[in-house]
Design a protein around this motif. Structure first.
Motif, PDB file in Angstrom:
ATOM      1  N   SER A 233       0.977  -1.274  -0.173  1.00  0.00           N
ATOM      2  CA  SER A 233      -0.103   0.098   0.006  1.00  0.00           C
ATOM      3  C   SER A 233       1.056   1.176   0.060  1.00  0.00           C
ATOM      4  O   SER A 233       0.374   2.300  -0.273  1.00  0.00           O
ATOM      5  CB  SER A 233      -1.039  -0.099   1.244  1.00  0.00           C
ATOM      6  OG  SER A 233      -0.158  -0.172   2.412  1.00  0.00           O
ATOM      7  N   SER A 234       2.090   1.065   0.293  1.00  0.00           N
ATOM      8  CA  SER A 234       2.983   2.328   0.276  1.00  0.00           C
ATOM      9  C   SER A 234       3.178   2.957  -1.134  1.00  0.00           C
ATOM     10  O   SER A 234       3.477   4.198  -1.325  1.00  0.00           O
ATOM     11  CB  SER A 234       4.363   1.889   0.712  1.00  0.00           C
ATOM     12  OG  SER A 234       5.230   1.019   0.123  1.00  0.00           O
ATOM     13  N   PHE A 235       2.988   2.023  -1.984  1.00  0.00           N
ATOM     14  CA  PHE A 235       3.138   2.402  -3.428  1.00  0.00           C
ATOM     15  C   PHE A 235       1.843   3.487  -4.219  1.00  0.00           C
ATOM     16  O   PHE A 235       1.832   3.875  -5.116  1.00  0.00           O
ATOM     17  CB  PHE A 235       3.276   1.445  -4.429  1.00  0.00           C
ATOM     18  CG  PHE A 235       4.574   0.774  -4.284  1.00  0.00           C
ATOM     19  CD1 PHE A 235       4.634  -0.383  -3.382  1.00  0.00           C
ATOM     20  CD2 PHE A 235       5.858   1.558  -4.438  1.00  0.00           C
ATOM     21  CE1 PHE A 235       6.030  -0.981  -3.100  1.00  0.00           C
ATOM     22  CE2 PHE A 235       7.008   0.707  -4.335  1.00  0.00           C
ATOM     23  CZ  PHE A 235       7.201  -0.397  -3.627  1.00  0.00           C
ATOM     24  N   ALA A 236       0.617   3.053  -3.408  1.00  0.00           N
ATOM     25  CA  ALA A 236      -0.650   3.592  -3.657  1.00  0.00           C
ATOM     26  C   ALA A 236      -0.457   5.302  -3.862  1.00  0.00           C
ATOM     27  O   ALA A 236       0.163   5.675  -2.900  1.00  0.00           O
ATOM     28  CB  ALA A 236      -1.667   3.359  -2.928  1.00  0.00           C
ATOM     29  N   GLY A 237      -0.934   5.849  -5.030  1.00  0.00           N
ATOM     30  CA  GLY A 237      -0.599   7.241  -5.277  1.00  0.00           C
ATOM     31  C   GLY A 237       0.705   7.473  -5.791  1.00  0.00           C
ATOM     32  O   GLY A 237       0.894   8.470  -6.339  1.00  0.00           O
ATOM     33  N   GLN A 238       1.500   6.472  -5.845  1.00  0.00           N
ATOM     34  CA  GLN A 238       3.007   6.811  -6.393  1.00  0.00           C
ATOM     35  C   GLN A 238       3.353   6.168  -7.681  1.00  0.00           C
ATOM     36  O   GLN A 238       3.479   6.797  -8.546  1.00  0.00           O
ATOM     37  CB  GLN A 238       3.985   6.226  -5.518  1.00  0.00           C
ATOM     38  CG  GLN A 238       3.822   6.641  -3.926  1.00  0.00           C
ATOM     39  CD  GLN A 238       3.976   8.128  -3.657  1.00  0.00           C
ATOM     40  OE1 GLN A 238       4.891   8.547  -4.334  1.00  0.00           O
ATOM     41  NE2 GLN A 238       3.228   8.628  -2.714  1.00  0.00           N
ATOM     42  N   LYS A 239       3.109   4.796  -7.792  1.00  0.00           N
ATOM     43  CA  LYS A 239       3.547   4.097  -9.019  1.00  0.00           C
ATOM     44  C   LYS A 239       2.600   2.903  -9.048  1.00  0.00           C
ATOM     45  O   LYS A 239       2.143   2.132  -7.758  1.00  0.00           O
ATOM     46  CB  LYS A 239       4.805   3.834  -9.294  1.00  0.00           C
ATOM     47  CG  LYS A 239       5.532   3.253  -8.162  1.00  0.00           C
ATOM     48  CD  LYS A 239       7.167   3.474  -8.435  1.00  0.00           C
ATOM     49  CE  LYS A 239       7.509   4.634  -8.191  1.00  0.00           C
ATOM     50  NZ  LYS A 239       9.370   4.781  -8.208  1.00  0.00           N
ATOM     51  N   PRO A 240       2.302   2.088 -10.180  1.00  0.00           N
ATOM     52  CA  PRO A 240       1.651   0.909 -10.016  1.00  0.00           C
ATOM     53  C   PRO A 240       2.755  -0.002  -9.767  1.00  0.00           C
ATOM     54  O   PRO A 240       3.847   0.022  -9.891  1.00  0.00           O
ATOM     55  CB  PRO A 240       1.237   0.789 -11.725  1.00  0.00           C
ATOM     56  CG  PRO A 240       2.266   1.761 -12.562  1.00  0.00           C
ATOM     57  CD  PRO A 240       2.626   2.931 -11.455  1.00  0.00           C
TER      58      PRO A 240
END
Lengths: 95, 244
Positions: free
Chosen positions: B228-235
């Motif tokens: 979930s740390s990638f949500a809003g950042q990158k796929p």
């Protein structure tokens, strides 16, 4: 084939990690490998066994869910989904 | 080069290997009294793995568990009766996807096979490329000579065709699953699994929130990765795989 962990289920995270590192090295994989828990919780959540491809979109939602391998393993479909997802990032370039 | 737009993660799940080398390795490691069989008392790596290695389900692990002719359980025959071979043959021969392999479809399928001078069927061509060559060959190689031939295929067909009408249908074959559509909804592959609108219970579907996880890297580092740390950042591209 003569390596013990390759033959029998690893019985510890350490052993599983050893097999994963060997896999990554043998296949020269460019991406990081992460280890599922010994209870295979994540694999079960994704029904990942024996192999499966997913893409999680930037919004944190599943963007592509491949069918279970080996017959359902579809790298071309997965690749198309990745390209579509990355192209959708406005103003960015694919590599 | 611009910044990386995608994260790729290989989720690693080890898998078992088999064969003569496998048996030799296991025997050296576990056969304490050197009687060429490994009992549950001698095997100290868990009941689940013992049962998986005991492919002929006779309660001991022996060389027979690692030869195709020796296996009578999971490795040798398809589970649930016709399921394996019937499903395989339906997959490649049911041209109109109606869960019936008609006489015309079977003839068309056999006529369309690419066969070497030695009589071996080109399984990769038969599958249309992709994965599954070894599995298909292993499952349909009726005479266990290591190659798939027209004779093997015909023998399977004859075995499956219980009423001997020249077609495979109904109870003679396992129902074929239809592929899901394109558009990122898990198009699946030539085997057409899973059924549209009825994916395997619990399988995350496009549009659903990805099940979160916090798992360690396989490297010696103690670092972990939270999906979930990638949500809003990158796929994030996930590959679930196993290694023998």
């Amino acid at each position: 084939m003569t390596n013990g962990p390759l033959l029998e289920d690893p019985i510890s995270v350490l052993e599983r990690g050893g097999v994963a590192q060997q896999c990554t090295a043998d296949l020269n994989l460019p991406m990081p490998a992460i280890l599922d828990r010994m209870d295979d919780a994540v694999s079960k959540a994704y029904q990942g066994h024996p192999d499966r491809l997913y893409l999680v979109g930037k919004n944190g939602k599943i963007s592509y869910a491949g069918a279970r391998g080996p017959f359902g393993f579809d790298p071309e479909g997965w690749s198309e989904a990745i390209e579509k997802e990355v192209r959708a990032q406005k103003g960015k370039h694919w590599f | 080069m611009r910044g990386i737009q995608l994260v790729g993660l290989l989720v690693f799940m080890p898998f078992l290997a088999n064969g003569q080398e496998a048996w030799d390795h296991l025997r050296k490691k576990h056969d304490k009294n050197d009687d060429k069989k490994i009992t549950t008392a001698e095997y100290d790596r868990g009941e689940a793995t013992f049962k998986r290695l005991d492919t002929n389900e006779d309660g001991v692990i022996t060389a027979d568990d690692f030869t195709r002719s020796g296996r009578r359980g999971r490795g040798a025959r398809p589970r649930g009766g016709n399921g394996g071979a019937g499903r395989m043959i339906t997959r490649v021969a049911d041209a109109d996807r109606d869960n019936v392999v008609s006489a015309a479809e079977w003839k068309g399928f056999l006529d369309g096979l690419s066969i070497s001078d030695g009589g071996a069927v080109d399984v990769e061509a038969m599958l249309g490329g992709g994965n599954g060559v070894e599995r298909m060959t292993g499952m349909l190689d009726k005479d266990n000579d290591g190659t798939l031939t027209v004779s093997d295929l015909k023998a399977h067909f004859k075995e499956l065709d219980k009423n001997n009408d020249g077609e495979l249908k109904g109870d003679e074959i396992a129902r074929r699953r239809r592929p899901r559509g394109r558009d990122g909804a898990g198009r699946g592959s030539r085997d057409g699994s899973p059924q549209p609108g009825r994916p395997h219970p619990g399988t995350p579907q496009p549009g659903e929130l990805a099940p979160d996880f916090n798992l360690p890297y396989a490297s010696a580092s103690k670092k972990t990765v939270q999906l979930s740390s990638f949500a809003g950042q990158k796929p994030v591209a996930l590959i679930f795989g196993s290694y023998t």
